[in-house]
Every structure is written in C-alpha cells, then in structure tokens.
Design an enzyme around this catalytic site. Structure first.
Site, PDB file in Angstrom:
ATOM      1  N   LEU A   4      18.273  81.128  73.996  1.00 27.46           N
ATOM      2  CA  LEU A   4      17.990  82.388  74.604  1.00 27.46           C
ATOM      3  C   LEU A   4      16.632  82.748  74.504  1.00 27.46           C
ATOM      4  O   LEU A   4      16.083  83.485  75.331  1.00 27.46           O
ATOM      5  CB  LEU A   4      18.880  83.390  73.955  1.00 27.46           C
ATOM      6  CG  LEU A   4      20.449  83.214  74.077  1.00 27.46           C
ATOM      7  CD1 LEU A   4      20.950  84.200  73.306  1.00 27.46           C
ATOM      8  CD2 LEU A   4      20.971  83.579  75.387  1.00 27.46           C
ATOM      9  N   GLY A   5      15.931  82.229  73.588  1.00 28.09           N
ATOM     10  CA  GLY A   5      14.537  82.720  73.180  1.00 28.09           C
ATOM     11  C   GLY A   5      14.100  82.117  71.945  1.00 28.09           C
ATOM     12  O   GLY A   5      14.688  81.494  71.149  1.00 28.09           O
ATOM     13  N   GLY A  55       9.822  85.172  66.336  1.00 23.09           N
ATOM     14  CA  GLY A  55       8.863  84.812  65.249  1.00 23.09           C
ATOM     15  C   GLY A  55       9.358  84.240  63.995  1.00 23.09           C
ATOM     16  O   GLY A  55       9.026  83.511  63.244  1.00 23.09           O
ATOM     17  N   PHE A  56      10.967  84.359  64.023  1.00 24.72           N
ATOM     18  CA  PHE A  56      11.606  83.961  62.693  1.00 24.72           C
ATOM     19  C   PHE A  56      12.387  82.814  62.996  1.00 24.72           C
ATOM     20  O   PHE A  56      13.291  82.452  62.321  1.00 24.72           O
ATOM     21  CB  PHE A  56      12.394  84.929  62.010  1.00 24.72           C
ATOM     22  CG  PHE A  56      11.423  85.919  61.642  1.00 24.72           C
ATOM     23  CD1 PHE A  56      10.892  86.169  60.535  1.00 24.72           C
ATOM     24  CD2 PHE A  56      11.198  87.070  62.342  1.00 24.72           C
ATOM     25  CE1 PHE A  56      10.088  87.110  60.018  1.00 24.72           C
ATOM     26  CE2 PHE A  56      10.345  88.389  62.102  1.00 24.72           C
ATOM     27  CZ  PHE A  56       9.921  88.250  60.747  1.00 24.72           C
ATOM     28  N   GLY A  57      12.485  82.320  64.300  1.00 23.70           N
ATOM     29  CA  GLY A  57      13.223  81.165  64.771  1.00 23.70           C
ATOM     30  C   GLY A  57      13.856  81.148  66.061  1.00 23.70           C
ATOM     31  O   GLY A  57      13.829  82.409  66.809  1.00 23.70           O
ATOM     32  N   VAL A  77      16.726  81.386  69.176  1.00 25.72           N
ATOM     33  CA  VAL A  77      17.922  82.086  69.225  1.00 25.72           C
ATOM     34  C   VAL A  77      18.867  81.427  70.060  1.00 25.72           C
ATOM     35  O   VAL A  77      18.341  80.762  71.292  1.00 25.72           O
ATOM     36  CB  VAL A  77      17.886  83.581  69.611  1.00 25.72           C
ATOM     37  CG1 VAL A  77      19.229  84.306  69.451  1.00 25.72           C
ATOM     38  CG2 VAL A  77      16.796  84.187  68.646  1.00 25.72           C
ATOM     39  N   ASP A  93       6.830  94.133  64.727  1.00 22.62           N
ATOM     40  CA  ASP A  93       6.415  93.284  65.915  1.00 22.62           C
ATOM     41  C   ASP A  93       7.277  93.934  67.068  1.00 22.62           C
ATOM     42  O   ASP A  93       7.971  92.925  67.869  1.00 22.62           O
ATOM     43  CB  ASP A  93       7.093  91.830  65.398  1.00 22.62           C
ATOM     44  CG  ASP A  93       6.289  90.931  66.532  1.00 22.62           C
ATOM     45  OD1 ASP A  93       5.496  91.133  67.377  1.00 22.62           O
ATOM     46  OD2 ASP A  93       6.719  89.730  66.403  1.00 22.62           O
TER      47      ASP A  93
END
Ligand SMILES: *[C@@H]1O[C@H](CO)[C@@H](O)[C@H](O)[C@H]1NC(C)=O
Ligand SMILES: *[C@@H]1O[C@H](CO)[C@@H](O)[C@H](O)[C@H]1NC(C)=O
Ligand SMILES: *[C@@H]1O[C@H](CO)[C@@H](O)[C@H](O)[C@H]1NC(C)=O
Ligand SMILES: *[C@@H]1O[C@H](CO)[C@@H](O)[C@H](O)[C@H]1NC(C)=O
Ligand SMILES: *[C@@H]1O[C@H](CO)[C@@H](O)[C@H](O)[C@H]1NC(C)=O
Length: 640
Positions: free
Chosen positions: A328-329, A332-334, A336, A446
């Site tokens: 899906l996208g 910044g943290f991984g 999805v 963010d």
C-alpha cells in the site's frame, strides 16, 4: 459469552477549567446496541439525574439502576476523594455528556483522572478485575530515576495493601524521594465501594503490578481496572492536606485474614452510608455467588481486550507473503501491505524496519501506549506480532488511501471544498487529541499528506503516530531519517532538533496550504518572482491581501465562501510562524476553525528570523547566517 467490545474515542473538548480533571484515560463502548433506544435513553437520563444528586450530597461513589422496562440500565459513578463536590460534579457532567458518544450501545465506560462513569444493561457492581488492562504510562523522562522508582514502588505497594481495609476504599499518600534533588511522589488508590475487601485487594494488586511497568522512566502512571484505580505522579494532583494515614492499616498485615476483612467492610458500610446498603450488600453478595457458576458472565460488555497478538504465519498468508501487489505504501518506519485475514476482514500490515534490540525491548510497552489511542481521526492499531522474524503492526485499513493521492496522484483535483475542509478540521482534531487529550503527549513529527488517510466518507485518519516513540531517545535525535520530511518539517526541528508539539502545528499549517492550493509545498510557485516555494508565496499573497489567489483552480467558486477560505489560509500561516510561541496549539486551531468569527490575531512573519535553510539533493541540511529582520525568510529549497 463475553461480548468483544469495540473501543473507540471521539474527540471531546475539555471544559475551560482543568479542575474537574477530565483527562480521558479510557472510553469504551459495547459493540451491541440496545433494541429499544427510546426507553433506554429515558432510563439512562433518569439514572444519571439520580447519580448526580447523590454525588452532590458529599458522596464520592454512587450507583443507580432502572430495570422496570425492556432496557434495564445499571449505572456506577465515582469521583476521586480528593475532588471537591463542585469539581466532582463538573467531572461527572463532562463524563455524562461524553459517554453519549457511545450512542445506543448497551454498555459503556469512561475513565477520567477525576472520576469514572460506567453503565451496562446487566448487573456489574461487584466485578473486580479483568484481563486486558495495562498500566497507562505518562510521558517519559530522562533516565536516572531509580530513586523515584523505588519510592513509588514502596508507596503503591503500601497503598495496595492498606486501601481495601479503609472505610470507603480510598487512600492518598505521599513520600519523599530522597536523592540529589529531593522531591515528593504522590499516589492514590481507590476501589468501587460495591466490591468486597478481598476483591478490592486483588484488583489493586493487579493494578499495582501494571502501574509499576511504568515507573522506570515515567514520571506519572495510572492503572485502570474494572473495580479499582491507581495513580502516581511526581507532581502533586491533590493537596498535601488530603492524604490518608495508612500506617495503621499496614501494621496488622500478617494477621488480617479474610474473615476479619468481612467484618471491616460491614462495619465500614454501616458507619458510612446506612442500613439500607447492608441489605443491598447482602443481596449483591448473594447475587454474585449465584453468578459464579457462569464465570464468563462476570465481566461487562465493555471490558478492554488490549492489543491483539497476531501469529506471524497468519499475517504472512494474509498479505500473500508480502507480495508487491499488496503493497500500500512506504512509510518512514517500514512498508505497509494490504492483508485479508481469515474472517474476511481487510487489514493493513506494517513491517517495521527498526531492528535494534532496544526497539524490541520497548516494542510491547509502546504498542500498548499506541493501541490505547482511540480517536476517530487517528488510525487504530489493532494488534501486533513480535514473535516472528520481524516486528509487524496490524492497523485499520483505509480503502480510500492517502490524501496525497487526492492532491497529487490519480485523483488530483477531485475533492470539493467541503471535503477539504473536513479533512483539515479532522486532522486538527486528531492532532489536538495526541498532544493534549491523551494521557501521554504524542508528537507525530511527520505530518504530511501521505500520512493522512481517508475513510469511506473522506474523513481523515492520521497514520504513523507514536511510532517515533519506539525508538530510543538518542536515535530519534541523531537520525536524519526521522527529522520529518523536507518542506513539512519546522525549521527549529530540521536544524536544531528542537522537538515540541509545535513541530506538528507547523507541518499541519503547510499541509493546509497544500490542501487549499492543490500545490506541493516544495514546488516553485512563481517563476517570475524568483524561487518562491508555497509557504513564501502564500505569505507574499497574504501580505498584499491577495491570498484568494492561492486557491486551487479545480475548486468551484460557487461551492465556498471566500471568507471561509481566507480564514483557513490565515490559520495555516499562523501555524507556520516562528518562534514556536507564536504558533497556536492544536486545540486552539480546532477552536479557531470551529468558531464562526474571524481570526483575531492575524498572523505575521515579522518575527521569522531563522535564517535560510538550504537543502541539497542529498537531503543534508545547512543553514546560512540569519538575515536581517526585514527580509528574513522561510525555508528555501535549492538544487532539486
Ligand atoms: C449501533 O448504533 C450505531 C448508531 O446508533 C451504529 O452506527 C452502529 O452500526 C450500531 N451497531 C450495531 C452492531 O448495530
Ligand atoms: C436524555 O438526555 C439527553 C442529553 O441531556 C437528551 O439529548 C435526550 O433527549 C434525553 N432523552 C430522553 C429520552 O429523555
Ligand atoms: C444526603 O446525605 C444524608 C446523609 O449523609 C442523607 O441523610 C440524605 O438523605 C441525603 N440526601 C439526598 C438527597 O440524597
Ligand atoms: C510503607 O510502609 C512501611 C510500613 O509502615 C513504611 O516503613 C514505609 O516507609 C512505607 N513506604 C513508603 C514509600 O511510604
Ligand atoms: C537538580 O535540580 C537542579 C536545579 O533545579 C537541576 O539543574 C539539576 O539538573 C537537578 N539534578 C538532577 C539529578 O535532577
């Protein structure tokens, strides 16, 4: 059968005064609705009136029920005993109106710092403790708090022993924290007055264990459970004169068997409220015993379930082995991924790319903090998986994707003004909740269109909040990866790593300008007037009273009032002012947006004097010398 509760929080405005202590800890609504809502509301209203009159008569605990028609209602309310009657009523009134958010749900509970309110369609007054409750830990502070922790531990341990023996089941105590800087720790413990002393002690023992999970590096913590409440803090939340002498109740620690306890409660009840209650207590005890045969029924419909533990292989299967098409996208943290679980529900699975051991240590407690956040403008964390080869978060899935798609992607220009306004308003409410209403201050760091997701009604839900908390403090401050996103990051954060809630206010302002203009904040807006980026362009237009020129040409002018859009632009500019003290808090922004009147203190860039930020293609940041006040300027981006 235990009904699984759907838990959610709606945005609730705090009354102007903070005295009634209406900080929301938990709001839970039963998933089942009543069948006859007219009778139900009428019963609920009458019992609330009854409870209120009891609380206004110098009591801190009240129950009331109406069982005569098809929709029985049992209600319980309790104020912390340090509250004045006036503040107690203030807290109750706030709770009574806020709990209406559960609409016709057949059970609901709302726990605030100052009081709690719960109703169910079945009897629950003697429930004591349930699975799923965790400590609610406040903001982290720097380490080196072992003296504080030891003191808090002793204090809460003493309270958990003494409180069940005290008439009224309430105790407040303080202790000196003797260290380099001597200070005081404050704590209270309280049980519902309808449970037994044994029940109270058991409940507080669980609460004590839960709340002590906080005390290592957290200056305030709370534990909520079905029949009790516990709180400690390094700052005073009751007056020094309001403490209880608990020493006498600690002495006979060893000798107190359960038989002497029973005597104590009956004695206490007689002294406290009167004969009628004894009868009631006896009836309740009998009632409770008769219910014991069906243990599943002991818990009300609104017990919390906590974050769900998912099995790694299930999630792997749900996302078709993290297939590229399911992606899906990238956040910044991984990344999805979309997943379909066994029951057919669609979820979003985030593969966290934070691999350090410290992160893993923090993971479960931080997941708990995030999973307790319930607000209609914030993405729900449904659960996690920490027992596989990587850390996974399971999140609510949003079919309409992110705002970015509607501003710059395939759906560019398709949102009308009302939809855009709803997105602005909802995002502001979500942020205000994270900053000011949740018991932990969560700074997003963010905020940008790709982190604002849209539900089926185009209402916004903020994603990725709280994840920065998963990182150890030092890492968040040194890693440029988490310095927000260029163009959206507030100058003081991008340059000096100065973090405050106002960092989000700034990014919010930028996103609002993008929503209004349909233009990316980093795009050069006006070739003829030099390299003006969106923010600079907006200020220039605003200062020449031409800010309507900023409005997206895709918007139909007959669909909006010029005054409304002007106001929104002014609020956005206000949010981007520097120094940070010039920026409004997010609750102020919500108020301004909600208010019919015009913005009173118009924004001004007079004070902006941060120097020009130059960002090269490698995303490294350098600053030039501060310019003179007159042409002090915004973030400028070169070399794209
Ligand atoms: C309960 O009622 C609310 C509105 O009153 C509705 O949104 C919700 O879907 C209902 N839930 C169930 C399980 O029927
Ligand atoms: C109950 O009280 C609420 C709020 O005070 C009110 O809106 C509602 O109309 C009342 N309902 C009934 C049936 O009295
Ligand atoms: C108020 O409390 C007193 C005793 O504390 C009791 O006698 C009286 O009936 C109560 N009044 C109401 C309206 O509940
Ligand atoms: C807990 O109680 C014991 C026994 O009365 C006392 O010695 C101790 O100081 C108490 N601890 C705190 C932190 O109040
Ligand atoms: C003690 O207090 C002083 C001033 O209030 C502060 O500068 C110092 O950092 C404190 N020390 C510790 C260990 O908290």
């Amino acid at each position: 059968m235990v009904v699984v509760a759907v838990v959610f929080l709606v945005y609730l405005t705090n009354p102007a005064s903070s005295q009634p202590q209406t900080n929301i800890l938990i709001l839970a609504c039963s998933m089942a609705n009543v069948t006859n809502s007219r009778d139900f509301y009428s019963n609920l209203n009458q019992t609330f009136v009854n409870i209120r009159s009891q609380l206004s008569n110098n009591t801190y605990f009240a129950t009331a029920e109406l069982t005569r028609n098809s929709v029985p209602v049992y209600v319980m309310a309790q104020c912390r005993n340090y509250m004045s009657t006036r503040d107690c009523l203030g807290c109750f009134d706030f709770a009574a109106s806020s709990i209406r958010a559960c609409a016709a749900a057949n059970g609901a509970r709302l726990v605030l710092d100052g009081c709690f309110l719960r109703y169910e369609s079945s009897y629950f007054y003697t429930d004591t403790t349930a699975r799923g409750y965790q400590g609610l830990c406040g903001n982290r502070i720097s380490s080196g708090q072992s003296v504080f922790e030891t003191a808090v531990d002793g204090l809460l341990s003493n309270l958990s022993i003494a409180t069940s023996k005290i008439n009224g089941f309430y105790a407040a105590a303080t202790t000196l924290v003797v260290g380099t800087n001597t200070s005081t720790a404050y704590a209270i413990a309280q049980c519902a007055e309808t449970i037994s002393p044994d029940g109270c002690r058991n409940c507080l023992q669980v609460a004590y264990k839960n709340v002590m999970n906080c005390a290592t590096d957290v200056i305030d913590g709370r534990a909520v459970d079905t029949g009790c409440f516990m709180r400690y803090s390094g700052t005073s939340f009751f007056r020094n004169t309001q403490t209880t002498d608990i020493a006498p109740f600690l002495r006979d620690r060893e000798t107190s068997g359960s038989s002497s306890n029973k005597g104590a409660i009956i004695g206490g009840v007689v002294g406290g409220v009167g004969g009628l209650i004894i009868l009631l207590t006896v009836v309740l005890l009998w009632y409770r015993r008769s219910k014991r045969t069906a243990p599943g029924n002991l818990y009300g419909a609104t017990e919390l379930q906590g974050p769900k533990d998912y099995i790694y292989s299930d999630l792997k299967k749900a996302t078709k082995n993290f297939r590229e098409e399911n992606k899906l996208g990238e956040g910044g943290f991984g990344d999805v991924y979309k997943g379909v679980v066994k029951d057919g529900n669609i979820i979003a699975v985030k593969r966290l790319t934070i691999g350090s051991n410290t992160a893993k240590d923090n993971f479960e407690s931080e997941v708990r903090v995030i999973s307790n956040v319930h607000h209609r403008n914030l993405i729900r964390l449904l659960g996690c998986c920490s027992k596989g080869p990587e850390l996974l978060l399971v999140l609510e899935y949003m079919a309409n994707g992110s705002l970015e798609k509607y501003l710059y992607g395939e759906k560019q220009g398709s949102l009308n003004w009302k939809q855009r306004y709803d997105i602005i308003f909802g995002t502001a409410k979500g942020l205000a909740y994270l900053h000011e209403q949740y018991h932990v201050t969560i700074i997003h760091r963010d905020i940008k269109p790709s982190n604002i997701l849209l539900d089926n009604d185009f209402q916004p839900k903020i994603a990725d909040f709280g994840l920065a908390r998963l990182l150890p403090e030092d890492q968040t401050h040194t890693s440029t990866r988490f310095a927000g996103t260029l163009g959206y990051a507030a100058p003081e954060y991008a340059i000096h790593k100065q973090l405050s809630e106002k960092v989000d206010t700034y990014s919010f302002g930028i996103v609002v300008l993008e929503i209004v203009s349909g233009k990316r904040c980093t795009d050069v807006q006006n070739e003829s007037a030099g390299d003006q980026i969106l923010l600079e362009h907006a200020w220039n237009l605003y200062e020449t009273r031409m800010h309507l020129k900023l409005v997206d040409e895709n918007l139909d002018p007959s669909n909006y009032k010029e005054e409304d859009i002007k106001k929104v632009i002014e609020i956005a500019l206000m949010c981007t002012q520097s120094p940070v003290s010039m920026r409004p808090t997010m609750s102020k922004v919500v108020m301004l947006l909600n208010n019919q009147s015009r913005v009173q203190n118009l924004p001004s860039r007079q004070n902006v004097n941060l120097g020009v930020i130059r960002i090269d293609m490698n995303n490294s940041i350098s600053t030039t010398k501060s310019m003179s006040n007159a042409d002090a300027t915004m973030t400028a981006i070169t070399g794209r």
